[in-house]
Scaffold this active site. Sequence first.
Site, mmCIF file in Angstrom:
data_model
loop_
_atom_site.group_PDB
_atom_site.id
_atom_site.type_symbol
_atom_site.label_atom_id
_atom_site.label_comp_id
_atom_site.label_asym_id
_atom_site.label_seq_id
_atom_site.Cartn_x
_atom_site.Cartn_y
_atom_site.Cartn_z
ATOM 1 N N TYR A 121 24.321 -12.223 50.124
ATOM 2 C CA TYR A 121 25.070 -12.228 51.383
ATOM 3 C C TYR A 121 25.070 -10.819 51.972
ATOM 4 O O TYR A 121 26.070 -10.316 52.453
ATOM 5 C CB TYR A 121 26.500 -12.717 51.142
ATOM 6 N N SER A 143 30.897 -9.634 42.927
ATOM 7 C CA SER A 143 30.345 -9.210 44.214
ATOM 8 C C SER A 143 31.434 -8.965 45.252
ATOM 9 O O SER A 143 32.325 -9.796 45.454
ATOM 10 C CB SER A 143 29.365 -10.259 44.742
ATOM 11 N N HIS A 186 11.162 -12.870 52.400
ATOM 12 C CA HIS A 186 10.091 -11.868 52.299
ATOM 13 C C HIS A 186 9.196 -12.312 51.157
ATOM 14 O O HIS A 186 9.656 -12.907 50.190
ATOM 15 C CB HIS A 186 10.712 -10.487 52.032
ATOM 16 N N GLU A 204 6.247 -0.581 57.168
ATOM 17 C CA GLU A 204 7.386 0.225 56.742
ATOM 18 C C GLU A 204 6.954 1.623 56.300
ATOM 19 O O GLU A 204 7.585 2.623 56.654
ATOM 20 C CB GLU A 204 8.110 -0.463 55.584
#
Length: 333
Positions: free
Chosen positions: A25, A51, A108, A195
Amino acid sequence: MVTVYYDNDADLGLLAEKTIGMVGYGSQGHAHALNLRDSGQKVMVGLYPESRSRASAEAEGLEVADVPEVAKAADVLMVAIPDHIQGEIYRTEIAPNLRPGSALMFAHGFSIHYGEVIPPPEMDVMMVAPKAPGHRMREQFLDGIGVPGLLAVHQNATGNAREIGLAYAKGVGCTRSGVLDTTFKDETETDLFGEQTVLCGGITALINTAFETLVEGGYPPEMAYFEVLHEMKLIVDLIQQGGFNYMRYSVSDTAEYGDLTRGPRVIDEHVKENMKKILADIQDGTFAREWITENHEGRPRFRPLREEARTSQIHEVGRGLRAMMPWLDPKEV
């Protein structure tokens, strides 16, 4: 030509009655989860027990559980945690709990392409990769626009993998702007190359080198900062809006002449050769192995490099100047 999909090509009905699990998240995970929820989908968020993101997700009304529980419940499971931990989390918490016939998705292609995650052959495996940071993705969704995205199918066990992927892409808003059909290989390698050579590595190195050249030439650091960093956004906005031609049309003839005659002297064939070497490291897995090893060893090189960059002269000068411009909404890390 690359195939591009839009809203009319996708059927959200394919996700009806399905539970979409979101592992993570963070920047991407929160945007995916909230956009899907606002598109009418049932979403569960999988996080580790301690978390700090649990409170944020629960405050949004999302159901939150431990990762193994979400993996068991999900019909479509999106893995949206950092690349370097995906392999271990998949092997220990996701793989033992996947339901037969469910779909595994990624934002990704890194872990699939480099073999950190090897799904069972009977699963659909897809990628939906929005081409924007998560917070921008969420903002544009709320504005009714959506960001472009990429779709790839690694395994099509059910025969419906592409259609489910497109439905997911519609749910997060990407089909509003267009979703390009690609492969895990092409997305991963071009993303890493972009990148490293331009978007992060290339641009920061170019700006910092220009800043140092001016300061070493006797010019005030504040002047150097404005000329080589602050004005960068203005130029990039013009390029994004209308390409190089519109940018050159918008600046002075002096600037355009300097661009056309001096730019190739800065970014010359030597730079291109270095870029080719970086691309080769990406293609043969050298970079991936290096990054995975770096994390397994506790980041002994990454941490000092990060600290050095965060305390550089250009950062200190910029912090002071940004404080003078509150309309920029300055941020500090």
